[in-house]
Design an enzyme around this catalytic site. Sequence first.
Site, PDB file in Angstrom:
ATOM      1  N   ASP A  47       0.804  -1.288   0.332  1.00  0.00           N
ATOM      2  CA  ASP A  47       0.128  -0.103  -0.164  1.00  0.00           C
ATOM      3  C   ASP A  47       0.449   1.124   0.094  1.00  0.00           C
ATOM      4  O   ASP A  47       1.627   1.446   1.123  1.00  0.00           O
ATOM      5  CB  ASP A  47      -0.663   0.037   1.117  1.00  0.00           C
ATOM      6  CG  ASP A  47      -1.477   1.712   1.411  1.00  0.00           C
ATOM      7  OD1 ASP A  47      -2.168   1.173   0.843  1.00  0.00           O
ATOM      8  OD2 ASP A  47      -1.199   2.421   2.067  1.00  0.00           O
TER       9      ASP A  47
ATOM     10  N   TYR B 189       3.445   9.546  -0.381  1.00  0.00           N
ATOM     11  CA  TYR B 189       4.208   8.535  -0.153  1.00  0.00           C
ATOM     12  C   TYR B 189       5.816   8.956  -0.406  1.00  0.00           C
ATOM     13  O   TYR B 189       6.987   8.596   0.319  1.00  0.00           O
ATOM     14  CB  TYR B 189       4.262   7.241   0.108  1.00  0.00           C
ATOM     15  CG  TYR B 189       2.743   7.308   1.345  1.00  0.00           C
ATOM     16  CD1 TYR B 189       2.232   7.825   1.680  1.00  0.00           C
ATOM     17  CD2 TYR B 189       2.313   5.688   1.330  1.00  0.00           C
ATOM     18  CE1 TYR B 189       0.876   7.798   2.593  1.00  0.00           C
ATOM     19  CE2 TYR B 189       0.861   5.256   2.088  1.00  0.00           C
ATOM     20  CZ  TYR B 189       0.150   6.646   2.250  1.00  0.00           C
ATOM     21  OH  TYR B 189      -0.815   6.061   2.347  1.00  0.00           O
TER      22      TYR B 189
ATOM     23  N   LYS C  49      -2.512   5.919  -4.508  1.00  0.00           N
ATOM     24  CA  LYS C  49      -3.746   7.053  -4.469  1.00  0.00           C
ATOM     25  C   LYS C  49      -4.159   8.060  -4.476  1.00  0.00           C
ATOM     26  O   LYS C  49      -2.702   8.613  -5.473  1.00  0.00           O
ATOM     27  CB  LYS C  49      -4.187   6.978  -2.423  1.00  0.00           C
ATOM     28  CG  LYS C  49      -3.204   5.828  -2.031  1.00  0.00           C
ATOM     29  CD  LYS C  49      -3.912   6.075  -0.185  1.00  0.00           C
ATOM     30  CE  LYS C  49      -3.788   4.920   0.522  1.00  0.00           C
ATOM     31  NZ  LYS C  49      -2.384   4.746   0.447  1.00  0.00           N
TER      32      LYS C  49
ATOM     33  N   HIS D  85      -7.420   9.773  -1.649  1.00  0.00           N
ATOM     34  CA  HIS D  85      -7.069   9.049  -0.885  1.00  0.00           C
ATOM     35  C   HIS D  85      -7.526  10.197   0.306  1.00  0.00           C
ATOM     36  O   HIS D  85      -8.077   9.163   1.054  1.00  0.00           O
ATOM     37  CB  HIS D  85      -5.221   9.593  -0.818  1.00  0.00           C
ATOM     38  CG  HIS D  85      -4.683  10.190  -0.149  1.00  0.00           C
ATOM     39  ND1 HIS D  85      -3.249   9.995  -0.333  1.00  0.00           N
ATOM     40  CD2 HIS D  85      -4.611   9.808   1.185  1.00  0.00           C
ATOM     41  CE1 HIS D  85      -2.520   8.890   0.926  1.00  0.00           C
ATOM     42  NE2 HIS D  85      -3.196   9.023   1.126  1.00  0.00           N
TER      43      HIS D  85
ATOM     44  N   ILE E 282      -3.155  -3.442   6.229  1.00  0.00           N
ATOM     45  CA  ILE E 282      -1.655  -3.127   6.059  1.00  0.00           C
ATOM     46  C   ILE E 282      -0.643  -2.264   7.147  1.00  0.00           C
ATOM     47  O   ILE E 282      -0.348  -0.897   6.917  1.00  0.00           O
ATOM     48  CB  ILE E 282      -1.876  -1.891   4.706  1.00  0.00           C
ATOM     49  CG1 ILE E 282      -2.988  -0.959   4.964  1.00  0.00           C
ATOM     50  CG2 ILE E 282      -3.119  -2.392   3.207  1.00  0.00           C
ATOM     51  CD1 ILE E 282      -3.271   0.550   4.708  1.00  0.00           C
TER      52      ILE E 282
ATOM     53  N   LYS F 238       2.353  -1.926   9.104  1.00  0.00           N
ATOM     54  CA  LYS F 238       4.133  -0.862   8.090  1.00  0.00           C
ATOM     55  C   LYS F 238       4.892  -1.124   9.225  1.00  0.00           C
ATOM     56  O   LYS F 238       4.260  -0.932  10.772  1.00  0.00           O
ATOM     57  CB  LYS F 238       3.707   0.556   8.249  1.00  0.00           C
ATOM     58  CG  LYS F 238       5.237   1.729   7.820  1.00  0.00           C
ATOM     59  CD  LYS F 238       5.665   2.324   9.041  1.00  0.00           C
ATOM     60  CE  LYS F 238       6.804   3.438   8.619  1.00  0.00           C
ATOM     61  NZ  LYS F 238       7.398   3.939   9.923  1.00  0.00           N
ATOM     62  N   SER F 239       6.601  -1.255   9.148  1.00  0.00           N
ATOM     63  CA  SER F 239       7.231  -1.575   9.588  1.00  0.00           C
ATOM     64  C   SER F 239       9.116  -1.616   9.151  1.00  0.00           C
ATOM     65  O   SER F 239       8.304  -1.784   8.467  1.00  0.00           O
ATOM     66  CB  SER F 239       7.304  -2.666  11.093  1.00  0.00           C
ATOM     67  OG  SER F 239       8.398  -2.443  11.492  1.00  0.00           O
ATOM     68  N   VAL F 240       9.748  -1.209   9.636  1.00  0.00           N
ATOM     69  CA  VAL F 240      10.801  -1.271   8.732  1.00  0.00           C
ATOM     70  C   VAL F 240      12.370  -1.907   9.071  1.00  0.00           C
ATOM     71  O   VAL F 240      12.656  -2.431   9.073  1.00  0.00           O
ATOM     72  CB  VAL F 240      11.179   0.320   8.353  1.00  0.00           C
ATOM     73  CG1 VAL F 240      10.577   0.720   7.630  1.00  0.00           C
ATOM     74  CG2 VAL F 240      12.138   0.558   9.651  1.00  0.00           C
TER      75      VAL F 240
ATOM     76  N   ARG G 168      10.274  -7.269  12.815  1.00  0.00           N
ATOM     77  CA  ARG G 168       8.316  -7.033  13.531  1.00  0.00           C
ATOM     78  C   ARG G 168       7.210  -6.538  11.658  1.00  0.00           C
ATOM     79  O   ARG G 168       6.413  -7.360  11.907  1.00  0.00           O
ATOM     80  CB  ARG G 168       8.529  -5.749  13.247  1.00  0.00           C
ATOM     81  CG  ARG G 168       8.813  -5.776  14.744  1.00  0.00           C
ATOM     82  CD  ARG G 168       8.310  -3.756  15.408  1.00  0.00           C
ATOM     83  NE  ARG G 168       8.717  -3.748  15.903  1.00  0.00           N
ATOM     84  CZ  ARG G 168       8.740  -2.466  16.944  1.00  0.00           C
ATOM     85  NH1 ARG G 168       8.706  -1.336  16.338  1.00  0.00           N
ATOM     86  NH2 ARG G 168       8.974  -2.064  18.655  1.00  0.00           N
TER      87      ARG G 168
HETATM   88  P1  NAD Z   1       0.648   1.099  11.805  1.00  0.00           P
HETATM   89  O1  NAD Z   1      -1.142   1.379  13.057  1.00  0.00           O
HETATM   90  O2  NAD Z   1       0.633  -0.142  11.281  1.00  0.00           O
HETATM   91  O3  NAD Z   1       2.160   1.382  13.542  1.00  0.00           O
HETATM   92  C1  NAD Z   1       3.046   1.407  12.119  1.00  0.00           C
HETATM   93  C2  NAD Z   1       4.245   1.477  13.463  1.00  0.00           C
HETATM   94  O4  NAD Z   1       3.625   0.699  14.421  1.00  0.00           O
HETATM   95  C3  NAD Z   1       5.920   1.343  13.088  1.00  0.00           C
HETATM   96  O5  NAD Z   1       5.928   2.181  12.499  1.00  0.00           O
HETATM   97  C4  NAD Z   1       6.171   0.912  14.229  1.00  0.00           C
HETATM   98  O6  NAD Z   1       6.805   1.682  15.082  1.00  0.00           O
HETATM   99  C5  NAD Z   1       5.047   0.008  15.769  1.00  0.00           C
HETATM  100  N1  NAD Z   1       5.402  -1.679  15.119  1.00  0.00           N
HETATM  101  C6  NAD Z   1       5.142  -2.070  13.635  1.00  0.00           C
HETATM  102  N2  NAD Z   1       5.234  -3.011  13.777  1.00  0.00           N
HETATM  103  C7  NAD Z   1       5.323  -3.387  15.049  1.00  0.00           C
HETATM  104  C8  NAD Z   1       5.205  -4.032  16.253  1.00  0.00           C
HETATM  105  N3  NAD Z   1       4.889  -6.628  15.537  1.00  0.00           N
HETATM  106  N4  NAD Z   1       5.610  -4.612  16.571  1.00  0.00           N
HETATM  107  C9  NAD Z   1       5.648  -3.267  18.515  1.00  0.00           C
HETATM  108  N5  NAD Z   1       5.197  -2.292  17.206  1.00  0.00           N
HETATM  109  C10 NAD Z   1       5.257  -1.812  16.438  1.00  0.00           C
HETATM  110  O7  NAD Z   1       0.595   2.622  11.211  1.00  0.00           O
HETATM  111  P2  NAD Z   1       1.027   3.505   9.798  1.00  0.00           P
HETATM  112  O8  NAD Z   1       2.016   3.278   9.659  1.00  0.00           O
HETATM  113  O9  NAD Z   1       0.189   4.169  10.303  1.00  0.00           O
HETATM  114  O10 NAD Z   1      -0.375   2.625   9.331  1.00  0.00           O
HETATM  115  C11 NAD Z   1       0.411   1.697   8.191  1.00  0.00           C
HETATM  116  C12 NAD Z   1      -0.457   1.774   6.380  1.00  0.00           C
HETATM  117  O11 NAD Z   1      -1.602   2.351   6.969  1.00  0.00           O
HETATM  118  C13 NAD Z   1       0.276   3.126   6.132  1.00  0.00           C
HETATM  119  O12 NAD Z   1       2.135   2.467   6.230  1.00  0.00           O
HETATM  120  C14 NAD Z   1       0.221   3.555   4.971  1.00  0.00           C
HETATM  121  O13 NAD Z   1      -0.097   2.570   3.899  1.00  0.00           O
HETATM  122  C15 NAD Z   1      -1.328   3.227   5.997  1.00  0.00           C
HETATM  123  N6  NAD Z   1      -2.226   4.843   5.746  1.00  0.00           N
HETATM  124  C16 NAD Z   1      -3.272   5.427   5.132  1.00  0.00           C
HETATM  125  C17 NAD Z   1      -3.020   6.490   5.312  1.00  0.00           C
HETATM  126  C18 NAD Z   1      -4.762   7.341   4.500  1.00  0.00           C
HETATM  127  O14 NAD Z   1      -4.724   8.367   4.776  1.00  0.00           O
HETATM  128  N7  NAD Z   1      -5.034   6.394   3.478  1.00  0.00           N
HETATM  129  C19 NAD Z   1      -2.503   7.006   6.807  1.00  0.00           C
HETATM  130  C20 NAD Z   1      -2.415   6.223   7.655  1.00  0.00           C
HETATM  131  C21 NAD Z   1      -2.053   5.319   7.441  1.00  0.00           C
END
Ligand code: NAD
Length: 275
Positions: free
Chosen positions: A43, A48, A73, A106, A227, A229-231, A235
């Site tokens: 995603d 981004y 998006k 978006h 979806i 996210k992590s780098v 995780r």
């Molecule tokens: P998320 O809820 O996926 O949280 C990500 C964060 O959680 C990471 O940066 C890390 O700090 C922590 N994390 C991840 N895996 C973990 C684990 N196993 N244990 C502990 N901590 C962990 O937050 P996000 O990135 O805001 O949302 C996910 C995706 O949703 C985004 O990357 C994007 O693709 C999408 N998104 C879309 C919109 C939109 O307006 N459409 C807005 C925000 C996000």
Amino acid sequence: MDTITLNNGVVMPQLGFGVWQIPDDEAEKAVATALEAGYRSIDTAKLYYNEEGVGRALRVSGIPRDEFFVTTKLWNDEHEYDKALRAFDASMERLGLDVLDLYLIHWPVPSRGRYAEAWKALEKLYADGRVRAIGVSNFTIETLRRLFDETGVVPALNQVELHPQFPQRELRAFHAEHGIVTEAWSPLGQGRGLLDLPELADIAAKYGKSPAQVVLRWHLQIGNVVIPKSVTPSRIAENIDVFDFELSAADMAAVDALGNGRRLGPDPAVFDWMG
Ligand code: NAD
């Protein structure tokens, strides 16, 4: 990997990899790690600024095109028919793809009131076979109703902020009534307060899983596409290792009880940032 079927018959993975806030030069590595771990859905978004890195990772992976699913998006300043068509072409150029799997508006930006015009461009891209499914993001019941009234077409999916503390029950019921798939953004609550709650630690201990895995399992069991996210490679792997256990009805109810009605992101009824 479980899948979800959209209202036009297109099948997508129920769990994908989000890349918001991953800079382009890191996106290639993060997406490569995710593909290695088994993710097949990515995603991204124009906003981004990492579509090129995502595209590079997909190409280098050698994974056949019909085995991965890409979402991007349309940004808020592109809610005009011709501008939206050009924005799509530019995203595709950056991604290096001929056909996109899912294209989303978006944000609705209700104050501008041009999302129905943007939607017409998405319909054209769909009719021309350039995208396999079209949907929206951050739409409320009100903006969805207006979209139905003005265009007569029901989006395949609505991607919205959704996690145990902000469970969007009313919107989910509306989606179910109209055959719209719910996709959860910030499914882990951005890793802030939510994952530290003792209630989640107690449930996680019972299953030998982590709080993040419990939260993701809750999403999957209520039918959301997620979806996370992590780098961090460990995780990234942890977040997809959620298909070998099932939360009991009592534990689902315990996660449901964590709702506090507080958003982490902006309110889509008023959000009008143009970037
Ligand atoms: P998320 O809820 O996926 O949280 C990500 C964060 O959680 C990471 O940066 C890390 O700090 C922590 N994390 C991840 N895996 C973990 C684990 N196993 N244990 C502990 N901590 C962990 O937050 P996000 O990135 O805001 O949302 C996910 C995706 O949703 C985004 O990357 C994007 O693709 C999408 N998104 C879309 C919109 C939109 O307006 N459409 C807005 C925000 C996000």
